[in-house]
Write an enzyme that holds these catalytic residues in place. Sequence first.
Site, mmCIF file in Angstrom:
data_model
loop_
_atom_site.group_PDB
_atom_site.id
_atom_site.type_symbol
_atom_site.label_atom_id
_atom_site.label_comp_id
_atom_site.label_asym_id
_atom_site.label_seq_id
_atom_site.Cartn_x
_atom_site.Cartn_y
_atom_site.Cartn_z
ATOM 1 N N LEU A 13 1.084 -1.303 0.073
ATOM 2 C CA LEU A 13 0.034 0.279 -0.211
ATOM 3 C C LEU A 13 0.832 1.109 -0.404
ATOM 4 C CD1 LEU A 13 -2.971 -1.067 2.353
ATOM 5 C CD2 LEU A 13 -3.000 -0.541 -0.376
ATOM 6 N N HIS A 14 2.033 1.400 -1.162
ATOM 7 C CA HIS A 14 2.571 1.868 -1.116
ATOM 8 C C HIS A 14 2.089 2.962 -2.245
ATOM 9 C CE1 HIS A 14 4.492 1.133 2.054
ATOM 10 N NE2 HIS A 14 4.550 -0.618 2.341
ATOM 11 N N ALA A 15 2.403 4.216 -2.917
ATOM 12 C CA ALA A 15 2.846 4.893 -3.893
ATOM 13 C C ALA A 15 1.294 4.775 -4.992
ATOM 14 C CB ALA A 15 3.913 4.489 -4.568
#
Length: 110
Positions: A13-15
């Site tokens: 759940l990044h970028a």
Amino acid sequence: MERTVTVEPEAGLHARPASKLVQTANRFDADVSIGRADDGDGDLVRADSMLSVSGLNVGHGESVRVVAEGPDAEAALDAVCDLLTSPVEEADESGTDEGETHSGEAEDAP
């Protein structure tokens, strides 16, 4: 309503995956929250906040709990969970990178 799912996008759940999740959550008339599956209710964050979602530092293969309340809760839960359980984001990132490369190639070619 709530569900627990395993995060499939390689980036966790990044970028971009976090951004897509926030955009998806904002499409519905529902309050959507997300947190690590093994944490309590106090550790849920609003899914409509990029900073909160990416701040969870959830990686690929980790389980998250998604909670939705409101008129569109079921539809929001379906959409968010589908996004989290699909590795499609990997293809999207590759497509974006390829698009940037093709643009660069087009600029270099003439």
